[in-house]
Design a protein around this motif. Structure first.
Motif, PDB file in Angstrom:
ATOM      1  N   CYS A  18     -80.645  52.979   6.257  1.00 41.20           N
ATOM      2  CA  CYS A  18     -79.462  53.382   5.490  1.00 41.20           C
ATOM      3  C   CYS A  18     -79.096  54.835   5.775  1.00 41.20           C
ATOM      4  CB  CYS A  18     -79.712  53.183   3.998  1.00 41.20           C
ATOM      5  SG  CYS A  18     -79.778  51.447   3.475  1.00 41.20           S
ATOM      6  N   GLY A  19     -80.107  55.680   5.917  1.00 38.66           N
ATOM      7  CA  GLY A  19     -79.850  57.073   6.252  1.00 38.66           C
ATOM      8  C   GLY A  19     -79.189  57.211   7.616  1.00 38.66           C
ATOM      9  N   HIS A  20     -79.642  56.391   8.553  1.00 40.64           N
ATOM     10  CA  HIS A  20     -79.038  56.393   9.886  1.00 40.64           C
ATOM     11  C   HIS A  20     -77.564  55.994   9.820  1.00 40.64           C
ATOM     12  CE1 HIS A  20     -78.423  55.607  14.146  1.00 40.64           C
ATOM     13  NE2 HIS A  20     -78.030  54.377  13.842  1.00 40.64           N
ATOM     14  N   LEU A  21     -77.277  54.971   9.005  1.00 36.31           N
ATOM     15  CA  LEU A  21     -75.885  54.522   8.873  1.00 36.31           C
ATOM     16  C   LEU A  21     -75.021  55.577   8.192  1.00 36.31           C
ATOM     17  CD1 LEU A  21     -76.392  50.766   7.857  1.00 36.31           C
ATOM     18  CD2 LEU A  21     -75.734  51.691  10.091  1.00 36.31           C
ATOM     19  N   VAL A  22     -75.599  56.280   7.219  1.00 37.93           N
ATOM     20  CA  VAL A  22     -74.852  57.349   6.537  1.00 37.93           C
ATOM     21  C   VAL A  22     -74.447  58.427   7.534  1.00 37.93           C
ATOM     22  CG1 VAL A  22     -75.066  59.259   4.898  1.00 37.93           C
ATOM     23  CG2 VAL A  22     -75.828  56.968   4.248  1.00 37.93           C
ATOM     24  N   ILE A  23     -75.392  58.800   8.398  1.00 39.20           N
ATOM     25  CA  ILE A  23     -75.115  59.854   9.380  1.00 39.20           C
ATOM     26  C   ILE A  23     -74.130  59.374  10.449  1.00 39.20           C
ATOM     27  CG2 ILE A  23     -76.147  61.289  11.185  1.00 39.20           C
ATOM     28  CD1 ILE A  23     -78.714  61.320   9.495  1.00 39.20           C
ATOM     29  N   ARG A  24     -74.347  58.160  10.922  1.00 42.24           N
ATOM     30  CA  ARG A  24     -73.524  57.662  12.025  1.00 42.24           C
ATOM     31  C   ARG A  24     -72.116  57.271  11.580  1.00 42.24           C
ATOM     32  NH1 ARG A  24     -75.171  52.909  16.394  1.00 42.24           N
ATOM     33  NH2 ARG A  24     -73.244  53.056  17.628  1.00 42.24           N
ATOM     34  N   TYR A  25     -71.999  56.726  10.364  1.00 40.05           N
ATOM     35  CA  TYR A  25     -70.697  56.233   9.904  1.00 40.05           C
ATOM     36  C   TYR A  25     -70.202  57.014   8.685  1.00 40.05           C
ATOM     37  CZ  TYR A  25     -71.688  52.221  12.939  1.00 40.05           C
ATOM     38  OH  TYR A  25     -71.974  51.413  14.022  1.00 40.05           O
ATOM     39  N   TRP A  26     -70.461  58.315   8.662  1.00 43.12           N
ATOM     40  CA  TRP A  26     -70.035  59.120   7.515  1.00 43.12           C
ATOM     41  C   TRP A  26     -68.520  59.134   7.356  1.00 43.12           C
ATOM     42  CZ3 TRP A  26     -66.756  63.203   8.363  1.00 43.12           C
ATOM     43  CH2 TRP A  26     -66.637  63.650   9.693  1.00 43.12           C
ATOM     44  N   PHE A  27     -67.805  58.851   8.449  1.00 44.13           N
ATOM     45  CA  PHE A  27     -66.338  58.839   8.416  1.00 44.13           C
ATOM     46  C   PHE A  27     -65.794  57.488   7.954  1.00 44.13           C
ATOM     47  CE2 PHE A  27     -67.982  57.778  12.584  1.00 44.13           C
ATOM     48  CZ  PHE A  27     -67.391  56.555  12.841  1.00 44.13           C
ATOM     49  N   ALA A  28     -66.639  56.446   7.949  1.00 40.98           N
ATOM     50  CA  ALA A  28     -66.206  55.110   7.524  1.00 40.98           C
ATOM     51  C   ALA A  28     -66.640  54.913   6.072  1.00 40.98           C
ATOM     52  CB  ALA A  28     -66.812  54.038   8.422  1.00 40.98           C
ATOM     53  N   THR A  29     -65.723  55.105   5.163  1.00 40.46           N
ATOM     54  CA  THR A  29     -66.053  55.114   3.731  1.00 40.46           C
ATOM     55  C   THR A  29     -66.776  53.860   3.244  1.00 40.46           C
ATOM     56  OG1 THR A  29     -64.156  56.553   3.300  1.00 40.46           O
ATOM     57  CG2 THR A  29     -65.113  55.404   1.410  1.00 40.46           C
ATOM     58  N   PRO A  30     -66.333  52.646   3.588  1.00 44.43           N
ATOM     59  CA  PRO A  30     -67.045  51.452   3.092  1.00 44.43           C
ATOM     60  C   PRO A  30     -68.510  51.410   3.528  1.00 44.43           C
ATOM     61  CG  PRO A  30     -64.886  50.852   3.944  1.00 44.43           C
ATOM     62  CD  PRO A  30     -65.122  52.274   4.348  1.00 44.43           C
ATOM     63  N   ILE A  31     -68.758  51.681   4.806  1.00 48.46           N
ATOM     64  CA  ILE A  31     -70.138  51.662   5.306  1.00 48.46           C
ATOM     65  C   ILE A  31     -70.953  52.780   4.670  1.00 48.46           C
ATOM     66  CG2 ILE A  31     -71.586  51.931   7.358  1.00 48.46           C
ATOM     67  CD1 ILE A  31     -69.396  50.619   8.985  1.00 48.46           C
ATOM     68  N   LEU A  32     -70.344  53.938   4.520  1.00 46.44           N
ATOM     69  CA  LEU A  32     -71.022  55.078   3.897  1.00 46.44           C
ATOM     70  C   LEU A  32     -71.438  54.756   2.467  1.00 46.44           C
ATOM     71  CD1 LEU A  32     -71.848  58.093   3.851  1.00 46.44           C
ATOM     72  CD2 LEU A  32     -69.501  58.606   3.131  1.00 46.44           C
ATOM     73  N   LEU A  33     -70.512  54.207   1.694  1.00 47.31           N
ATOM     74  CA  LEU A  33     -70.795  53.903   0.287  1.00 47.31           C
ATOM     75  C   LEU A  33     -71.841  52.799   0.146  1.00 47.31           C
ATOM     76  CD1 LEU A  33     -67.215  54.077  -1.273  1.00 47.31           C
ATOM     77  CD2 LEU A  33     -69.047  55.777  -1.400  1.00 47.31           C
ATOM     78  N   LEU A  34     -71.743  51.775   0.982  1.00 50.09           N
ATOM     79  CA  LEU A  34     -72.719  50.685   0.921  1.00 50.09           C
ATOM     80  C   LEU A  34     -74.118  51.176   1.290  1.00 50.09           C
ATOM     81  CD1 LEU A  34     -70.697  47.730   2.502  1.00 50.09           C
ATOM     82  CD2 LEU A  34     -71.425  47.953   0.123  1.00 50.09           C
ATOM     83  N   SER A  35     -74.204  52.039   2.282  1.00 50.52           N
ATOM     84  CA  SER A  35     -75.505  52.577   2.697  1.00 50.52           C
ATOM     85  C   SER A  35     -76.117  53.438   1.597  1.00 50.52           C
ATOM     86  CB  SER A  35     -75.352  53.395   3.980  1.00 50.52           C
ATOM     87  OG  SER A  35     -74.842  52.600   5.030  1.00 50.52           O
ATOM     88  N   LEU A  36     -75.311  54.276   0.982  1.00 48.49           N
ATOM     89  CA  LEU A  36     -75.796  55.111  -0.117  1.00 48.49           C
ATOM     90  C   LEU A  36     -76.220  54.255  -1.311  1.00 48.49           C
ATOM     91  CD1 LEU A  36     -73.212  58.050  -0.036  1.00 48.49           C
ATOM     92  CD2 LEU A  36     -75.629  58.134   0.620  1.00 48.49           C
ATOM     93  N   THR A  37     -75.465  53.203  -1.574  1.00 52.55           N
ATOM     94  CA  THR A  37     -75.819  52.296  -2.669  1.00 52.55           C
ATOM     95  C   THR A  37     -77.159  51.623  -2.406  1.00 52.55           C
ATOM     96  OG1 THR A  37     -73.481  51.857  -3.121  1.00 52.55           O
ATOM     97  CG2 THR A  37     -75.084  50.293  -4.008  1.00 52.55           C
ATOM     98  N   GLY A  38     -77.380  51.221  -1.155  1.00 50.84           N
ATOM     99  CA  GLY A  38     -78.661  50.611  -0.797  1.00 50.84           C
ATOM    100  C   GLY A  38     -79.828  51.549  -1.051  1.00 50.84           C
ATOM    101  N   ILE A  39     -79.639  52.822  -0.719  1.00 47.37           N
ATOM    102  CA  ILE A  39     -80.690  53.817  -0.967  1.00 47.37           C
ATOM    103  C   ILE A  39     -80.933  53.979  -2.464  1.00 47.37           C
ATOM    104  CG2 ILE A  39     -81.265  56.274  -0.791  1.00 47.37           C
ATOM    105  CD1 ILE A  39     -79.803  56.310   1.898  1.00 47.37           C
ATOM    106  N   LEU A  40     -79.860  54.118  -3.221  1.00 50.19           N
ATOM    107  CA  LEU A  40     -79.981  54.340  -4.665  1.00 50.19           C
ATOM    108  C   LEU A  40     -80.618  53.150  -5.378  1.00 50.19           C
ATOM    109  CD1 LEU A  40     -76.541  56.065  -5.389  1.00 50.19           C
ATOM    110  CD2 LEU A  40     -78.798  57.143  -5.273  1.00 50.19           C
ATOM    111  N   LEU A  41     -80.341  51.951  -4.903  1.00 47.54           N
ATOM    112  CA  LEU A  41     -80.911  50.763  -5.539  1.00 47.54           C
ATOM    113  C   LEU A  41     -82.430  50.710  -5.406  1.00 47.54           C
ATOM    114  CD1 LEU A  41     -78.373  47.935  -4.557  1.00 47.54           C
ATOM    115  CD2 LEU A  41     -78.873  48.777  -6.855  1.00 47.54           C
ATOM    116  N   TYR A  42     -82.951  51.226  -4.313  1.00 47.14           N
ATOM    117  CA  TYR A  42     -84.391  51.127  -4.065  1.00 47.14           C
ATOM    118  C   TYR A  42     -85.199  52.281  -4.656  1.00 47.14           C
ATOM    119  CZ  TYR A  42     -85.158  46.980  -1.236  1.00 47.14           C
ATOM    120  OH  TYR A  42     -85.308  45.682  -0.823  1.00 47.14           O
ATOM    121  N   ILE A  43     -84.546  53.376  -4.995  1.00 45.45           N
ATOM    122  CA  ILE A  43     -85.288  54.543  -5.489  1.00 45.45           C
ATOM    123  C   ILE A  43     -86.110  54.234  -6.745  1.00 45.45           C
ATOM    124  CG2 ILE A  43     -85.022  56.830  -6.538  1.00 45.45           C
ATOM    125  CD1 ILE A  43     -82.867  57.421  -4.488  1.00 45.45           C
TER     126      ILE A  43
END
Length: 208
Positions: free
Chosen positions: A59-84
């Motif tokens: 998810c961190g990789h996707l955040v960095i690579r697709y930081w300009f693509a809002t849907p992918i960015l938000l989904l990746s961050l949500t995945g991280i937050l769900l597991y914390i």
């Protein structure tokens, strides 16, 4: 072989009021039995922890690579937050679980040792089952959307049926895997701990 039978064999005598027994030896027998039956639970901890690190990394990789693509960015961050929360509870419970020991020679300490092992494992198991009720459907949906968004032209909007089938297959696979995992890492170890606890209480009552 039960805990009592194993200890009888090790001590070389039957339990009776007239023959004293070595409390430390009995503790070692119990601890060895408990460790044998909770080994799969500790294996679950390391496997689960490694999986969560992998999820955070992906998810961190996707955040960095697709930081300009809002849907992918938000989904990746949500995945991280769900597991914390799950990771925090996993580390907290299993740190205590691994560190539990018989601290003294008193008979009551053995009983407390068994009860604490049982309580910690049951507590995390209850949390795991409840948390996974919404974690797995959500994380499966996120994974499906990410895969379609990144690798399938047009994404979910262009292939809703394929996305739905993928989601259902993912849920079914997770359900079967988690069911087997729960039985191996929690249900069976808990049953064995309860059996050992019952055997110990029976042995303790024989000494009274």
């Amino acid at each position: 072989m039960s805990t009592l039978d194993e200890f009888k064999k090790q001590w070389g005598h039957s339990f009776s009021e007239s023959i004293p027994y070595d409390e430390l030896a009995f503790q070692k027998v119990i601890k060895r039995r408990v460790n044998q039956h909770t080994k799969s639970s500790m294996q679950y901890f390391w496997a689960s922890f490694a999986l969560q690190i992998l999820i955070y990394a992906m998810c961190g990789h996707l955040v960095i690579r697709y930081w300009f693509a809002t849907p992918i960015l938000l989904l990746s961050l949500t995945g991280i937050l769900l597991y914390i929360p799950f990771t925090i509870m996993l580390l907290k419970k299993f740190k205590r679980f691994a560190g539990t020991s018989v601290l003294c020679k008193e008979t009551s300490s053995i009983h407390k040792y068994l009860l604490e092992k049982q309580s910690l494992l049951e507590s995390f198991f209850r949390f795991k089952k409840r948390y996974e009720l919404f974690l797995i459907p959500l994380i499966s949906a996120i994974a499906m959307f990410l895969v379609f968004a990144i690798y399938v032209p047009g994404g979910v909007q262009s292939f809703p049926l394929g996305a739905a089938i993928t989601y259902l297959i993912t849920l079914l696979s997770c359900y079967l895997a988690i069911r087997a995992e729960n039985r191996k890492s929690f249900v069976q170890p808990l049953a064995q701990i309860k059996a050992i606890l019952s055997e110990y209480e029976t042995g303790a009552s024989m000494q009274e």
